[in-house]
Design an enzyme around this catalytic site. Sequence first.
Site, short mmCIF file in Angstrom:
data_model
loop_
_atom_site.label_atom_id
_atom_site.label_comp_id
_atom_site.label_asym_id
_atom_site.label_seq_id
_atom_site.Cartn_x
_atom_site.Cartn_y
_atom_site.Cartn_z
N HIS A 1 -9.45 0.98 4.55
CA HIS A 1 -8.20 1.23 5.28
C HIS A 1 -8.48 2.17 6.45
O HIS A 1 -9.30 3.08 6.35
CB HIS A 1 -7.15 1.83 4.35
CG HIS A 1 -5.79 1.83 4.97
ND1 HIS A 1 -5.40 2.78 5.88
CD2 HIS A 1 -4.75 0.98 4.84
CE1 HIS A 1 -4.17 2.50 6.28
NE2 HIS A 1 -3.75 1.42 5.67
N GLU B 1 -6.96 4.59 7.61
CA GLU B 1 -6.77 6.02 7.32
C GLU B 1 -7.99 6.58 6.61
O GLU B 1 -8.38 7.74 6.84
CB GLU B 1 -5.49 6.21 6.49
CG GLU B 1 -4.24 5.99 7.34
CD GLU B 1 -3.04 5.44 6.61
OE1 GLU B 1 -2.98 5.52 5.37
OE2 GLU B 1 -2.14 4.92 7.30
N GLY C 1 2.01 2.03 10.78
CA GLY C 1 2.95 3.15 10.66
C GLY C 1 3.59 3.55 11.98
O GLY C 1 4.21 4.61 12.07
N ASN D 1 0.88 -1.17 0.00
CA ASN D 1 0.00 0.00 0.00
C ASN D 1 0.92 1.22 0.00
O ASN D 1 1.45 1.59 1.04
CB ASN D 1 -0.89 -0.03 1.25
CG ASN D 1 -1.73 1.24 1.37
OD1 ASN D 1 -1.84 2.01 0.44
ND2 ASN D 1 -2.32 1.43 2.55
N GLU E 1 -5.73 -5.24 10.23
CA GLU E 1 -4.70 -4.24 10.49
C GLU E 1 -5.01 -3.52 11.80
O GLU E 1 -5.81 -2.57 11.83
CB GLU E 1 -4.68 -3.20 9.36
CG GLU E 1 -4.39 -3.78 8.00
CD GLU E 1 -3.79 -2.74 7.08
OE1 GLU E 1 -2.62 -2.90 6.72
OE2 GLU E 1 -4.46 -1.75 6.76
N LYS F 1 0.19 4.21 -0.33
CA LYS F 1 -0.48 5.41 0.22
C LYS F 1 -0.21 6.60 -0.68
O LYS F 1 -0.12 6.45 -1.90
CB LYS F 1 -0.02 5.66 1.67
CG LYS F 1 -0.09 4.40 2.53
CD LYS F 1 0.00 4.68 3.98
CE LYS F 1 0.07 3.37 4.74
NZ LYS F 1 -0.07 3.52 6.16
N SER G 1 3.12 -2.30 10.48
CA SER G 1 4.56 -2.30 10.78
C SER G 1 5.23 -3.64 10.45
O SER G 1 6.19 -4.04 11.12
CB SER G 1 4.81 -1.90 12.24
OG SER G 1 4.34 -0.58 12.45
C1 PEP Z 1 -0.96 -0.01 5.97
O1 PEP Z 1 -1.08 1.19 5.85
O2 PEP Z 1 -1.77 -0.77 5.44
C2 PEP Z 1 0.16 -0.50 6.76
C3 PEP Z 1 0.14 -1.73 7.16
O3 PEP Z 1 1.15 0.40 7.02
P1 PEP Z 1 2.59 0.09 7.70
O4 PEP Z 1 3.08 -1.20 7.11
O5 PEP Z 1 3.45 1.25 7.33
O6 PEP Z 1 2.35 -0.03 9.16
#
Ligand code: PEP
Length: 249
Positions: free
Chosen positions: A94, A96, A172, A9, A166, A11, A212
């Site tokens: 997601h 976000e 993040g 992703n 998630e 973003k 992460s």
């Molecule tokens: C995500 O945004 O789907 C995600 C898992 O981000 P990160 O791997 O940076 O934590």
Amino acid sequence: MRKKIVAGNWKMNNTLQEGIQLAKDVCNKTIPQDVKVILGTPFIHLTEVAKVVKGTPVAVAAQNCADKAAGAYTGEVSAAMIKSAGIEYVILGHSERRAYYGETNTILAEKVKLALENGLLPIFCIGEVLEERESGILFDVIKKQLEEGLFFLGADEFKKVVIAYEPVWAIGTGKVATPAQAQEMHAYIRQQVAAKYGNTMADDTTILYGGSCKASNAGELFANPDVDGGLIGGASLKADEFLGIVNAF
Ligand code: PEP
């Protein structure tokens, strides 16, 4: 047998030129045959990245689609438009999008419906925030997200969906879920799918972990029986790191 998937992703990162280069760098590496690799790019990159991945095992995902089919919705991009650009997947729900753009389970259900009607395969994200985990309501939160966002689908539609668990506190932040935390929630999600659609569907549903995840911790997460791969944010922006995750099974 359910698919193993590692989806990036990106973003809101990478110019078009940087995105094309990253896609080329990923496609130039050897990808294990049993892992489906997906690049989730900004809308503006989709068509060009689709050209780069053509003829390779890599697929492309949009990161969102509109909750309306077409019309006077300035700035929105419909599922039909994404499909017409030759794209296979769309990331929906997601955290976000839920947190910053007010996407509720009801809105997301519309998006899921439109994605499937237009031949896109949804990667549907669910996850609890830290307070929900700490107060012990994490399973209720996940159940509600599944019930309201996905479980209105008939079995023929649901089987096209990939679920991404998630935990919002891990996205993040560098605070990855422990393998045990991930397995516990993935097993719960699979049980919910089994209760709604039966054991065969539950066995066939791909459930990704996101938050992460990087090359150094992917192996222990993916070793869990109910973790079928990852949705990767930050670590998908560097081809070597991303491929380290793809090769971590
Ligand atoms: C995500 O945004 O789907 C995600 C898992 O981000 P990160 O791997 O940076 O934590």
